[in-house]
Write a protein that holds these residues in place. Structure first.
Motif, PDB file in Angstrom:
ATOM      1  N   GLU A  53       0.832  -1.193   0.000  1.00 16.45           N
ATOM      2  CA  GLU A  53       0.000   0.000   0.000  1.00 16.45           C
ATOM      3  C   GLU A  53       0.872   1.250   0.000  1.00 16.45           C
ATOM      4  OE1 GLU A  53      -4.172  -0.366   2.164  1.00 16.45           O
ATOM      5  OE2 GLU A  53      -2.499  -0.740   3.534  1.00 16.45           O
ATOM      6  N   ARG A  54       0.406   2.280  -0.729  1.00 13.61           N
ATOM      7  CA  ARG A  54       1.136   3.537  -0.763  1.00 13.61           C
ATOM      8  C   ARG A  54       0.615   4.438   0.353  1.00 13.61           C
ATOM      9  NH1 ARG A  54       1.244   6.981  -6.073  1.00 13.61           N
ATOM     10  NH2 ARG A  54       2.468   5.194  -6.695  1.00 13.61           N
ATOM     11  N   LEU A  55       1.513   4.805   1.262  1.00 10.52           N
ATOM     12  CA  LEU A  55       1.187   5.693   2.376  1.00 10.52           C
ATOM     13  C   LEU A  55       1.825   7.047   2.095  1.00 10.52           C
ATOM     14  CD1 LEU A  55       0.113   6.116   5.320  1.00 10.52           C
ATOM     15  CD2 LEU A  55       2.397   5.460   6.070  1.00 10.52           C
ATOM     16  N   VAL A  56       0.997   8.080   1.972  1.00 13.02           N
ATOM     17  CA  VAL A  56       1.495   9.437   1.767  1.00 13.02           C
ATOM     18  C   VAL A  56       1.377  10.176   3.088  1.00 13.02           C
ATOM     19  CG1 VAL A  56       1.113  11.627   0.565  1.00 13.02           C
ATOM     20  CG2 VAL A  56       0.918   9.479  -0.686  1.00 13.02           C
ATOM     21  N   VAL A  57       2.495  10.765   3.529  1.00 14.60           N
ATOM     22  CA  VAL A  57       2.549  11.520   4.787  1.00 14.60           C
ATOM     23  C   VAL A  57       2.751  12.987   4.426  1.00 14.60           C
ATOM     24  CG1 VAL A  57       3.756  11.850   6.974  1.00 14.60           C
ATOM     25  CG2 VAL A  57       3.543   9.555   6.005  1.00 14.60           C
ATOM     26  N   LEU A  58       1.810  13.825   4.821  1.00 13.48           N
ATOM     27  CA  LEU A  58       1.913  15.258   4.576  1.00 13.48           C
ATOM     28  C   LEU A  58       2.492  15.925   5.811  1.00 13.48           C
ATOM     29  CD1 LEU A  58      -1.573  15.929   2.926  1.00 13.48           C
ATOM     30  CD2 LEU A  58       0.578  15.315   1.816  1.00 13.48           C
ATOM     31  N   GLY A  59       3.628  16.613   5.648  1.00 13.86           N
ATOM     32  CA  GLY A  59       4.256  17.322   6.749  1.00 13.86           C
ATOM     33  C   GLY A  59       5.515  16.641   7.237  1.00 13.86           C
ATOM     34  N   SER A  60       6.313  17.412   7.998  1.00 15.09           N
ATOM     35  CA  SER A  60       7.551  16.873   8.554  1.00 15.09           C
ATOM     36  C   SER A  60       7.751  17.342   9.991  1.00 15.09           C
ATOM     37  CB  SER A  60       8.753  17.285   7.695  1.00 15.09           C
ATOM     38  OG  SER A  60       8.855  18.701   7.635  1.00 15.09           O
ATOM     39  N   SER A 125       4.520  21.411  -1.494  1.00 13.25           N
ATOM     40  CA  SER A 125       3.421  21.759  -0.589  1.00 13.25           C
ATOM     41  C   SER A 125       2.162  21.034  -1.038  1.00 13.25           C
ATOM     42  CB  SER A 125       3.162  23.265  -0.623  1.00 13.25           C
ATOM     43  OG  SER A 125       4.284  23.970  -0.177  1.00 13.25           O
ATOM     44  N   ALA A 126       1.385  20.543  -0.096  1.00 16.22           N
ATOM     45  CA  ALA A 126       0.090  19.945  -0.411  1.00 16.22           C
ATOM     46  C   ALA A 126      -0.918  21.074  -0.533  1.00 16.22           C
ATOM     47  CB  ALA A 126      -0.324  18.964   0.675  1.00 16.22           C
ATOM     48  N   VAL A 127      -1.603  21.123  -1.678  1.00 10.52           N
ATOM     49  CA  VAL A 127      -2.523  22.208  -1.960  1.00 10.52           C
ATOM     50  C   VAL A 127      -3.976  21.781  -1.767  1.00 10.52           C
ATOM     51  CG1 VAL A 127      -3.273  23.837  -3.739  1.00 10.52           C
ATOM     52  CG2 VAL A 127      -0.880  23.180  -3.598  1.00 10.52           C
ATOM     53  N   ASP A 128      -4.280  20.530  -2.117  1.00  5.50           N
ATOM     54  CA  ASP A 128      -5.654  20.043  -2.060  1.00  5.50           C
ATOM     55  C   ASP A 128      -5.635  18.529  -1.888  1.00  5.50           C
ATOM     56  OD1 ASP A 128      -8.426  19.984  -2.169  1.00  5.50           O
ATOM     57  OD2 ASP A 128      -8.537  20.246  -4.341  1.00  5.50           O
ATOM     58  N   VAL A 136      -3.674  13.511  -3.723  1.00 11.00           N
ATOM     59  CA  VAL A 136      -3.242  14.764  -3.116  1.00 11.00           C
ATOM     60  C   VAL A 136      -2.660  15.637  -4.216  1.00 11.00           C
ATOM     61  CG1 VAL A 136      -1.663  15.837  -1.456  1.00 11.00           C
ATOM     62  CG2 VAL A 136      -2.690  13.630  -0.937  1.00 11.00           C
ATOM     63  N   LEU A 137      -3.112  16.881  -4.286  1.00  8.06           N
ATOM     64  CA  LEU A 137      -2.548  17.833  -5.236  1.00  8.06           C
ATOM     65  C   LEU A 137      -1.350  18.496  -4.571  1.00  8.06           C
ATOM     66  CD1 LEU A 137      -2.708  19.320  -7.950  1.00  8.06           C
ATOM     67  CD2 LEU A 137      -4.215  20.978  -6.845  1.00  8.06           C
ATOM     68  N   ILE A 138      -0.175  18.314  -5.174  1.00  5.25           N
ATOM     69  CA  ILE A 138       1.046  18.908  -4.617  1.00  5.25           C
ATOM     70  C   ILE A 138       1.588  19.948  -5.584  1.00  5.25           C
ATOM     71  CG2 ILE A 138       1.621  16.872  -3.252  1.00  5.25           C
ATOM     72  CD1 ILE A 138       3.793  16.256  -5.325  1.00  5.25           C
ATOM     73  N   GLU A 139       2.292  20.914  -5.025  1.00  5.98           N
ATOM     74  CA  GLU A 139       2.892  21.970  -5.829  1.00  5.98           C
ATOM     75  C   GLU A 139       4.366  22.083  -5.479  1.00  5.98           C
ATOM     76  OE1 GLU A 139       1.963  26.551  -7.123  1.00  5.98           O
ATOM     77  OE2 GLU A 139       1.197  25.836  -5.211  1.00  5.98           O
ATOM     78  N   LYS A 140       5.221  21.846  -6.477  1.00  9.49           N
ATOM     79  CA  LYS A 140       6.662  21.997  -6.286  1.00  9.49           C
ATOM     80  C   LYS A 140       7.054  23.382  -6.782  1.00  9.49           C
ATOM     81  CE  LYS A 140       9.373  18.545  -6.711  1.00  9.49           C
ATOM     82  NZ  LYS A 140      10.236  17.485  -7.199  1.00  9.49           N
ATOM     83  N   PRO A 141       7.824  24.124  -5.998  1.00  9.88           N
ATOM     84  CA  PRO A 141       8.226  25.465  -6.423  1.00  9.88           C
ATOM     85  C   PRO A 141       8.969  25.434  -7.756  1.00  9.88           C
ATOM     86  CG  PRO A 141       8.868  25.048  -4.143  1.00  9.88           C
ATOM     87  CD  PRO A 141       8.366  23.763  -4.706  1.00  9.88           C
ATOM     88  N   GLY A 142       8.486  26.209  -8.706  1.00  9.40           N
ATOM     89  CA  GLY A 142       9.127  26.301 -10.010  1.00  9.40           C
ATOM     90  C   GLY A 142       8.812  25.170 -10.969  1.00  9.40           C
ATOM     91  N   GLU A 143       8.107  24.133 -10.524  1.00 11.61           N
ATOM     92  CA  GLU A 143       7.804  22.998 -11.387  1.00 11.61           C
ATOM     93  C   GLU A 143       6.316  22.806 -11.641  1.00 11.61           C
ATOM     94  OE1 GLU A 143       9.787  19.346 -10.480  1.00 11.61           O
ATOM     95  OE2 GLU A 143      11.535  20.400  -9.687  1.00 11.61           O
ATOM     96  N   GLY A 144       5.463  23.460 -10.881  1.00  5.51           N
ATOM     97  CA  GLY A 144       4.029  23.351 -11.104  1.00  5.51           C
ATOM     98  C   GLY A 144       3.363  22.347 -10.175  1.00  5.51           C
ATOM     99  N   ARG A 145       2.144  21.952 -10.571  1.00  4.80           N
ATOM    100  CA  ARG A 145       1.313  21.079  -9.745  1.00  4.80           C
ATOM    101  C   ARG A 145       1.126  19.714 -10.394  1.00  4.80           C
ATOM    102  NH1 ARG A 145      -3.636  24.837  -7.499  1.00  4.80           N
ATOM    103  NH2 ARG A 145      -2.329  26.228  -6.283  1.00  4.80           N
ATOM    104  N   ALA A 146       0.895  18.714  -9.539  1.00  7.79           N
ATOM    105  CA  ALA A 146       0.616  17.351 -10.000  1.00  7.79           C
ATOM    106  C   ALA A 146      -0.154  16.618  -8.903  1.00  7.79           C
ATOM    107  CB  ALA A 146       1.905  16.606 -10.332  1.00  7.79           C
ATOM    108  N   TRP A 147      -0.862  15.572  -9.294  1.00  4.09           N
ATOM    109  CA  TRP A 147      -1.616  14.753  -8.341  1.00  4.09           C
ATOM    110  C   TRP A 147      -0.782  13.564  -7.906  1.00  4.09           C
ATOM    111  CZ3 TRP A 147      -6.023  16.292  -6.148  1.00  4.09           C
ATOM    112  CH2 TRP A 147      -6.759  17.297  -6.784  1.00  4.09           C
TER     113      TRP A 147
END
Length: 192
Positions: A53-60, A125-128, A136-147
């Protein structure tokens, strides 16, 4: 004192404008965009399939690191998403401010933590979050957004201090990050 020795080995340099990690360990699995696959008009990030299973952890922060340090490495494929590539041991921030402890002693690299569980780290950063589609919609600085799809999600992004209505705060120093501690230390040194 034992906790301090462990954190002191993280290897960070506190630069003039930002914190630069010099532990350049690569994540265990490579993340890449799926060719031709999109969700809501944005690309989807995929990893190598291992059958777990893929576990995504938001935050550090404290919550996220507590989960990461107790995970079974053979049960999940872990991906940590955070704009900060380090964990701050906040109880030592006042000591770092006055010089009792070095700034790098209160930091531990997230890549070092995820390496134990063969996880990956994404500096973004997690956006949505779309809970129905498990993405999870993530945004990498300078690279844009992806799910980023997930099977299980841990939200450990921490909290923001709400200071509305409190008078006098413009005259105070906050102490929540390494940059805050460094700012206070510089202010103290400028007075002597």
């Amino acid at each position: 004192m034992v906790g301090t020795a462990v954190l002191a080995s993280a290897g960070y340099y506190v630069g003039k404008d930002e914190i630069d990690a010099f532990d350049h360990e690569e994540p265990a699995s490579e993340l890449h965009l799926s060719p031709g696959q999109q969700f809501k008009g944005l690309p989807i990030i995929e990893t190598e399939s291992t059958g777990r299973e893929r576990l995504v952890v938001l935050g550090s922060g404290w919550g996220a690191v507590a989960v990461l340090k107790t995970l079974d490495r053979d049960k999940y494929d872990v991906i940590v998403v955070s704009p900060d590539n380090y964990f701050i041991f906040t109880p030592l921030l006042p000591s770092a401010t006055v010089g009792t402890v070095e700034f790098r002693s209160v930091l531990e690299g997230i890549r070092r933590i995820t390496k134990r569980i063969r996880g990956a780290y994404v500096e973004a950063s997690a956006v949505d979050v779309d809970f129905e589609a498990k993405c999870v919609l993530i945004e990498k600085p300078g690279e844009g957004r992806a799910w980023l799809p997930y099977d299980r999600l841990v939200v450990g992004v921490g909290a923001q201090s709400i200071t509305r209505g409190t008078s006098g705060l413009e005259f105070c120093h906050k102490l929540k990050t390494i940059l805050d501690a460094r700012s206070i230390r510089q202010h103290i040194m400028a007075n002597f």
